[in-house]
Design a protein around this motif. Sequence first.
Motif, short mmCIF file in Angstrom:
data_model
loop_
_atom_site.label_atom_id
_atom_site.label_comp_id
_atom_site.label_asym_id
_atom_site.label_seq_id
_atom_site.Cartn_x
_atom_site.Cartn_y
_atom_site.Cartn_z
N PRO A 102 0.80 -1.24 0.00
CA PRO A 102 0.00 0.00 0.00
C PRO A 102 0.83 1.28 0.00
O PRO A 102 0.38 2.30 -0.51
CB PRO A 102 -0.83 -0.09 1.28
N THR A 103 2.05 1.23 0.56
CA THR A 103 2.88 2.43 0.61
C THR A 103 3.81 2.56 -0.59
O THR A 103 4.66 3.45 -0.60
CB THR A 103 3.72 2.45 1.91
N ALA A 104 3.66 1.69 -1.59
CA ALA A 104 4.53 1.76 -2.77
C ALA A 104 4.43 3.14 -3.43
O ALA A 104 3.34 3.68 -3.60
CB ALA A 104 4.16 0.67 -3.76
N ASN A 105 5.57 3.68 -3.78
CA ASN A 105 5.63 5.00 -4.41
C ASN A 105 5.69 4.82 -5.93
O ASN A 105 6.71 4.37 -6.45
CB ASN A 105 6.86 5.75 -3.90
N PRO A 106 4.63 5.18 -6.65
CA PRO A 106 4.60 4.98 -8.10
C PRO A 106 5.61 5.86 -8.85
O PRO A 106 5.87 5.62 -10.03
CB PRO A 106 3.17 5.35 -8.49
N LEU A 107 6.19 6.83 -8.18
CA LEU A 107 7.17 7.70 -8.82
C LEU A 107 8.57 7.08 -8.84
O LEU A 107 9.46 7.58 -9.52
CB LEU A 107 7.23 9.05 -8.11
N LEU A 108 8.76 5.99 -8.07
CA LEU A 108 10.07 5.35 -7.98
C LEU A 108 10.09 4.06 -8.79
O LEU A 108 9.07 3.44 -9.02
CB LEU A 108 10.42 5.04 -6.52
N ASP A 109 11.29 3.66 -9.17
CA ASP A 109 11.51 2.40 -9.86
C ASP A 109 12.63 1.67 -9.11
O ASP A 109 13.19 2.21 -8.15
CB ASP A 109 11.91 2.67 -11.32
N VAL A 110 12.98 0.49 -9.54
CA VAL A 110 14.09 -0.24 -8.94
C VAL A 110 15.37 0.25 -9.61
O VAL A 110 15.50 0.18 -10.84
CB VAL A 110 13.93 -1.76 -9.12
N ASP A 111 16.28 0.77 -8.80
CA ASP A 111 17.55 1.30 -9.30
C ASP A 111 18.70 0.86 -8.41
O ASP A 111 18.60 0.92 -7.18
CB ASP A 111 17.55 2.84 -9.30
N ALA A 112 19.78 0.41 -9.03
CA ALA A 112 21.03 0.11 -8.33
C ALA A 112 21.91 1.35 -8.48
O ALA A 112 22.29 1.71 -9.59
CB ALA A 112 21.70 -1.11 -8.93
N LEU A 113 22.20 2.01 -7.35
CA LEU A 113 22.86 3.32 -7.39
C LEU A 113 24.10 3.40 -6.52
O LEU A 113 24.19 2.73 -5.49
CB LEU A 113 21.87 4.40 -6.93
N CYS A 114 25.03 4.24 -6.92
CA CYS A 114 26.18 4.64 -6.11
C CYS A 114 27.10 3.48 -5.74
O CYS A 114 27.69 3.48 -4.65
CB CYS A 114 25.72 5.37 -4.85
N PHE A 115 27.24 2.49 -6.59
CA PHE A 115 28.09 1.34 -6.26
C PHE A 115 29.56 1.69 -6.39
O PHE A 115 29.97 2.44 -7.26
CB PHE A 115 27.73 0.14 -7.14
N GLN A 116 30.34 1.12 -5.46
CA GLN A 116 31.78 1.34 -5.42
C GLN A 116 32.44 0.17 -4.70
O GLN A 116 31.77 -0.58 -3.99
CB GLN A 116 32.09 2.65 -4.69
N ALA A 117 33.74 0.03 -4.89
CA ALA A 117 34.50 -0.98 -4.14
C ALA A 117 34.69 -0.45 -2.72
O ALA A 117 34.78 0.76 -2.50
CB ALA A 117 35.84 -1.24 -4.80
N SER A 118 34.72 -1.35 -1.78
CA SER A 118 34.88 -0.95 -0.38
C SER A 118 36.30 -1.20 0.09
O SER A 118 36.89 -2.23 -0.24
CB SER A 118 33.90 -1.75 0.49
N PRO A 119 36.84 -0.29 0.90
CA PRO A 119 38.14 -0.56 1.51
C PRO A 119 38.00 -1.64 2.59
O PRO A 119 36.90 -1.89 3.08
CB PRO A 119 38.52 0.79 2.14
#
Length: 148
Positions: free
Chosen positions: A31-48
């Motif tokens: 019920p709280t799903a936001n129709p303005l958003l999609d599934v996105d993989a963001l800001c990925f980087q290698a970790s120290p």
Amino acid sequence: MLAPTPEQYRRLNEMAEAWRRRQGAALEATPTANPLLDVDALCFQASPDHGEASVGRDYLVGALVSPVSLSLVLFPAFSSARAPAEGERRAFDLPSGRYPFVAEVLEADLWLWRCELLDDLSDLESREEGSRLAQRLMEKVMTPTGEA
């Protein structure tokens, strides 16, 4: 910070698409799903490296934004990495602390560790706001504890 390679970006996009397919019905039924958003993989980087259970160079660290949640994700940096058992739980050390993750196997060679941090994004007014939220999350997660 090391940015993903073009091949890793391709695999991250595949992961986001597979996660969307797997979660699609559940996302639409929330019920709280936001129709303005999609599934996105963001800001990925290698970790120290940070501590015994450190993520290190084996994983890319980033955010997974969906219409219902914001999650911290560890994605294998190499496609040859062996998948854990579905639902396996494990804590990993990142620069800002230790986080509990659950393994999700999406397809035979496509899997991730996911730590859901927010389960309601209904108040976000655009996809750009979701992206900015992911950026702030990653800044906090990748800043060692005690640093400003």
